[in-house]
Design a protein around this motif. Structure first.
Motif, short mmCIF file in Angstrom:
data_model
loop_
_atom_site.label_atom_id
_atom_site.label_comp_id
_atom_site.label_asym_id
_atom_site.label_seq_id
_atom_site.Cartn_x
_atom_site.Cartn_y
_atom_site.Cartn_z
N ALA A 54 0.83 -1.21 0.00
CA ALA A 54 0.00 0.00 0.00
C ALA A 54 0.86 1.25 0.00
N ALA A 55 2.02 1.22 0.65
CA ALA A 55 2.91 2.38 0.67
C ALA A 55 3.50 2.65 -0.71
N ARG A 56 3.68 1.60 -1.49
CA ARG A 56 4.18 1.77 -2.86
C ARG A 56 3.07 2.17 -3.82
N GLY A 57 1.83 2.03 -3.40
CA GLY A 57 0.70 2.33 -4.26
C GLY A 57 0.16 1.11 -4.98
N ASP A 58 0.68 -0.06 -4.64
CA ASP A 58 0.19 -1.31 -5.22
C ASP A 58 -1.08 -1.74 -4.49
N PRO A 59 -1.93 -2.55 -5.13
CA PRO A 59 -3.11 -3.06 -4.43
C PRO A 59 -2.69 -4.03 -3.32
N ILE A 60 -3.37 -3.95 -2.19
CA ILE A 60 -3.00 -4.82 -1.07
C ILE A 60 -3.53 -6.23 -1.23
N GLY A 61 -4.36 -6.45 -2.23
CA GLY A 61 -4.89 -7.78 -2.46
C GLY A 61 -3.81 -8.80 -2.78
N THR A 62 -2.70 -8.34 -3.35
CA THR A 62 -1.61 -9.26 -3.65
C THR A 62 -0.96 -9.79 -2.37
N ALA A 63 -1.00 -9.01 -1.31
CA ALA A 63 -0.44 -9.46 -0.03
C ALA A 63 -1.37 -10.43 0.69
N ALA A 64 -2.63 -10.46 0.28
CA ALA A 64 -3.59 -11.35 0.93
C ALA A 64 -3.25 -12.82 0.69
N ALA A 65 -2.46 -13.10 -0.33
CA ALA A 65 -2.08 -14.49 -0.58
C ALA A 65 -1.20 -15.03 0.54
N ALA A 66 -0.49 -14.16 1.24
CA ALA A 66 0.37 -14.60 2.35
C ALA A 66 -0.43 -14.85 3.61
N ALA A 67 -1.64 -14.32 3.69
CA ALA A 67 -2.47 -14.47 4.88
C ALA A 67 -3.16 -15.84 4.88
N PRO A 68 -3.44 -16.37 6.05
CA PRO A 68 -4.19 -17.63 6.12
C PRO A 68 -5.59 -17.47 5.54
N VAL A 69 -6.18 -18.57 5.13
CA VAL A 69 -7.52 -18.56 4.56
C VAL A 69 -8.52 -18.05 5.61
N GLY A 70 -9.37 -17.12 5.20
CA GLY A 70 -10.38 -16.58 6.10
C GLY A 70 -9.95 -15.34 6.85
N ALA A 71 -8.73 -14.87 6.63
CA ALA A 71 -8.24 -13.69 7.34
C ALA A 71 -8.83 -12.43 6.72
N ALA A 72 -9.11 -11.44 7.56
CA ALA A 72 -9.62 -10.14 7.10
C ALA A 72 -8.45 -9.17 6.99
N LEU A 73 -8.43 -8.41 5.91
CA LEU A 73 -7.33 -7.48 5.64
C LEU A 73 -7.89 -6.09 5.46
N GLU A 74 -7.33 -5.13 6.19
CA GLU A 74 -7.75 -3.73 6.05
C GLU A 74 -6.52 -2.83 6.09
N SER A 75 -6.64 -1.65 5.50
CA SER A 75 -5.53 -0.70 5.52
C SER A 75 -6.07 0.71 5.72
N TRP A 76 -5.22 1.60 6.22
CA TRP A 76 -5.59 2.99 6.45
C TRP A 76 -4.32 3.84 6.42
N VAL A 77 -4.52 5.15 6.29
CA VAL A 77 -3.41 6.09 6.22
C VAL A 77 -3.41 6.93 7.49
N GLU A 78 -2.23 7.08 8.09
CA GLU A 78 -2.03 7.93 9.25
C GLU A 78 -0.87 8.86 8.95
N GLY A 79 -1.15 10.04 8.45
CA GLY A 79 -0.08 10.98 8.09
C GLY A 79 0.75 10.45 6.95
N ASP A 80 2.04 10.26 7.19
CA ASP A 80 2.94 9.73 6.17
C ASP A 80 3.02 8.20 6.19
N LEU A 81 2.29 7.58 7.10
CA LEU A 81 2.33 6.13 7.22
C LEU A 81 1.10 5.48 6.59
N VAL A 82 1.31 4.33 6.01
CA VAL A 82 0.22 3.48 5.54
C VAL A 82 0.26 2.23 6.41
N CYS A 83 -0.84 1.94 7.07
CA CYS A 83 -0.89 0.81 8.00
C CYS A 83 -1.84 -0.26 7.49
#
Length: 112
Positions: A54-83
């Motif tokens: 997300a910090a690079r501007g890529d979709p975070i869905g590609t990182a979801a492949a590393a998460a276990p099945v059924g995991a929920a993924l969310e992101s947000w911006v806090e100033g200069d940080l992407v969490c």
């Protein structure tokens, strides 16, 4: 000659039959604990990957492949940080309670 107290043949077998289910339950709980620890590591890895993507501007869905099945993924911006936060409710094969696992990671947002 027989003793007056009677025979104790088979006493160890009966004690083992009583103790074996308790040992199996403790062993199962230990294995489940190790699986929870491994799942927590996978969640932390997925959160880090999602935050960096997300910090690079890529979709975070590609990182979801590393998460276990059924995991929920969310992101947000806090100033200069992407969490990113990855969470999962892990159920037990035994009669143990459901455990909520979560991991968060932040990355500095890249400026074009």
């Amino acid at each position: 000659m027989r003793s007056a107290r009677g025979s104790e043949d088979g006493g160890a077998t009966a004690e083992l039959a009583v103790a074996l289910p308790a040992v199996a339950l403790v062993l199962g709980a230990c294995v489940w604990g190790v699986q929870l620890a491994a799942t927590q590591v996978r969640l932390q890895d997925a959160a880090g990957l999602a935050a960096r993507a997300a910090a690079r501007g890529d979709p975070i869905g590609t990182a979801a492949a590393a998460a276990p099945v059924g995991a929920a993924l969310e992101s947000w911006v806090e100033g200069d940080l992407v969490c990113a936060r990855v969470s999962l409710e892990a159920s037990s094969p035994l009669a143990l309670p459901v455990v909520a696992l979560a991991a968060e990671s932040c990355a500095l947002r890249e400026t074009p």
